[in-house]
Design a protein around this motif. Sequence first.
Motif, PDB file in Angstrom:
ATOM      1  N   ARG A   1       0.854  -1.182   0.000  1.00 28.04           N
ATOM      2  CA  ARG A   1       0.000   0.000   0.000  1.00 28.04           C
ATOM      3  C   ARG A   1       0.896   1.241   0.000  1.00 28.04           C
ATOM      4  O   ARG A   1       2.098   1.157   0.279  1.00 28.04           O
ATOM      5  CB  ARG A   1      -0.962   0.009   1.192  1.00 28.04           C
ATOM      6  N   SER A   2       0.315   2.367  -0.316  1.00 30.71           N
ATOM      7  CA  SER A   2       1.085   3.604  -0.373  1.00 30.71           C
ATOM      8  C   SER A   2       1.596   3.985   1.012  1.00 30.71           C
ATOM      9  O   SER A   2       0.906   3.790   2.025  1.00 30.71           O
ATOM     10  CB  SER A   2       0.207   4.734  -0.925  1.00 30.71           C
ATOM     11  N   ARG A   3       2.794   4.536   1.040  1.00 30.42           N
ATOM     12  CA  ARG A   3       3.357   5.035   2.306  1.00 30.42           C
ATOM     13  C   ARG A   3       3.040   6.513   2.516  1.00 30.42           C
ATOM     14  O   ARG A   3       3.376   7.078   3.554  1.00 30.42           O
ATOM     15  CB  ARG A   3       4.871   4.822   2.316  1.00 30.42           C
ATOM     16  N   THR A   4       2.375   7.121   1.523  1.00 28.76           N
ATOM     17  CA  THR A   4       1.955   8.517   1.641  1.00 28.76           C
ATOM     18  C   THR A   4       0.545   8.575   2.205  1.00 28.76           C
ATOM     19  O   THR A   4      -0.331   7.819   1.773  1.00 28.76           O
ATOM     20  CB  THR A   4       1.980   9.206   0.263  1.00 28.76           C
ATOM     21  N   TYR A   5       0.323   9.456   3.179  1.00 32.26           N
ATOM     22  CA  TYR A   5      -0.991   9.564   3.807  1.00 32.26           C
ATOM     23  C   TYR A   5      -1.627  10.910   3.488  1.00 32.26           C
ATOM     24  O   TYR A   5      -0.951  11.939   3.457  1.00 32.26           O
ATOM     25  CB  TYR A   5      -0.873   9.408   5.326  1.00 32.26           C
ATOM     26  N   ILE A   6      -2.929  10.876   3.256  1.00 31.56           N
ATOM     27  CA  ILE A   6      -3.725  12.083   3.062  1.00 31.56           C
ATOM     28  C   ILE A   6      -4.833  12.055   4.108  1.00 31.56           C
ATOM     29  O   ILE A   6      -5.713  11.181   4.074  1.00 31.56           O
ATOM     30  CB  ILE A   6      -4.321  12.152   1.645  1.00 31.56           C
ATOM     31  N   ASN A   7      -4.770  12.965   5.058  1.00 32.37           N
ATOM     32  CA  ASN A   7      -5.782  13.026   6.122  1.00 32.37           C
ATOM     33  C   ASN A   7      -5.933  11.684   6.839  1.00 32.37           C
ATOM     34  O   ASN A   7      -7.051  11.177   7.017  1.00 32.37           O
ATOM     35  CB  ASN A   7      -7.131  13.484   5.561  1.00 32.37           C
ATOM     36  N   HIS A   8      -4.802  11.093   7.212  1.00 25.97           N
ATOM     37  CA  HIS A   8      -4.755   9.850   7.986  1.00 25.97           C
ATOM     38  C   HIS A   8      -5.083   8.595   7.166  1.00 25.97           C
ATOM     39  O   HIS A   8      -5.200   7.511   7.737  1.00 25.97           O
ATOM     40  CB  HIS A   8      -5.690   9.914   9.205  1.00 25.97           C
ATOM     41  N   HIS A   9      -5.220   8.725   5.853  1.00 22.47           N
ATOM     42  CA  HIS A   9      -5.555   7.580   5.011  1.00 22.47           C
ATOM     43  C   HIS A   9      -4.468   7.372   3.951  1.00 22.47           C
ATOM     44  O   HIS A   9      -4.038   8.345   3.309  1.00 22.47           O
ATOM     45  CB  HIS A   9      -6.904   7.799   4.333  1.00 22.47           C
ATOM     46  N   PRO A  10      -4.033   6.133   3.734  1.00 20.28           N
ATOM     47  CA  PRO A  10      -3.038   5.877   2.683  1.00 20.28           C
ATOM     48  C   PRO A  10      -3.541   6.386   1.337  1.00 20.28           C
ATOM     49  O   PRO A  10      -4.721   6.246   1.004  1.00 20.28           O
ATOM     50  CB  PRO A  10      -2.898   4.348   2.691  1.00 20.28           C
TER      51      PRO A  10
END
Length: 378
Positions: A354-363
């Motif tokens: 899964r992505s290691r980048t988070y947007i507003n606490h979501h991958p």
Amino acid sequence: MKRKGLKITGAIILLILVVYAFLPRYAQRALIYLTVDIDDYKIFNNREVVAADPEPWEKDALYGEVKIPDNWVDSLAQYNTVAYAIIKDSMLFLDEYWMGYSDSSYSNSFSAGKTIVGFSILSAIDHGFIESLDQRVSDFVPEYDNPENKDLRIRDVMTMSSGLNWVESYGGLFNTTTESYYGSNLMSLITGLKVVEEPGKVFKYKSGNTQLLSLVLENATNMTMSDYVSRYFWTPMNAQYDALWSLDKKNGVEKAYCCFNSNAKDFARWGELMLSHGNWNGKQLVSKELMTEALTPATYLVGEDGDPVDYYGYQLWILNYKGMHIPYMRGILGQYVFAIPEKNMVVVRLGEKRSRTYINHHPKDVYTYIDLALELTK
């Protein structure tokens, strides 16, 4: 010189073997396997979660006609997707598989399994095994009847605000998370935890919370997690295949915070249960009131950043996206079950990354899977 070099190499190998021999057993296993995998049920003992009344999903009229466009396939492949499925209006709209996996292949849930434990606690309240979410954990776990732990409520554990001294770490060899995964004594780990911060105040994601909930449920019902889920969920929800729940040792306890092994279409049943507010074919498996609570963010808590927790409920994540309120199950390698009430749709994605980048606490990748489903079903 060559002989001297061989002696040095031999000495180094011997030293490594000596050090390895003195490592805890769980650390030795961690070194053998190095990284977690969606097929790890093969290296653990497992208990069956029996599907005693199997029934396949009814198929949508468009099933088999709608295909994932090539440009989206590349996006799915980026994170080694092995399964992607959509349930629309309670019918199978689409399911596709890659990398040798099929509609009956087992895949580890990882932390997506936490939601299953959370729903089981709610069910146990409905059936009278537990009085309420505000009942003390120490009523079911005698080891917690001490000054530090005695006031800990089930609600605090459900919302990841227990204040327990579990360290959630995925990178080290000597930590609680590694020991819980590769070790053989989860009971000792969980009963030895202490409350070190005031419960019910700060959200801190800890797998030990879910494992503690499973101990509460087992002591309250005198049933294993697998047997309880089989009787009160997996069979009533007409799961098509038996699931496997990995254990800490032979005849041991379920790794309840993870390691529920099933397939995409059967995982989707948990999403459908969210959409129906706990009802399955006219039978209320979780009361509507408790399910509504579960799907509501615990905004009375603050995260470690000090902001209100608008992204987590009872053992599940909550995403607000494009005007939609989307509760979902989430595992560390991109195991997702999204419930999208506004579209009466469930989306499942299983894979190896899964992505290691988070947007507003979501991958970041969660938005990809939802956007794809919205495009395919519009």
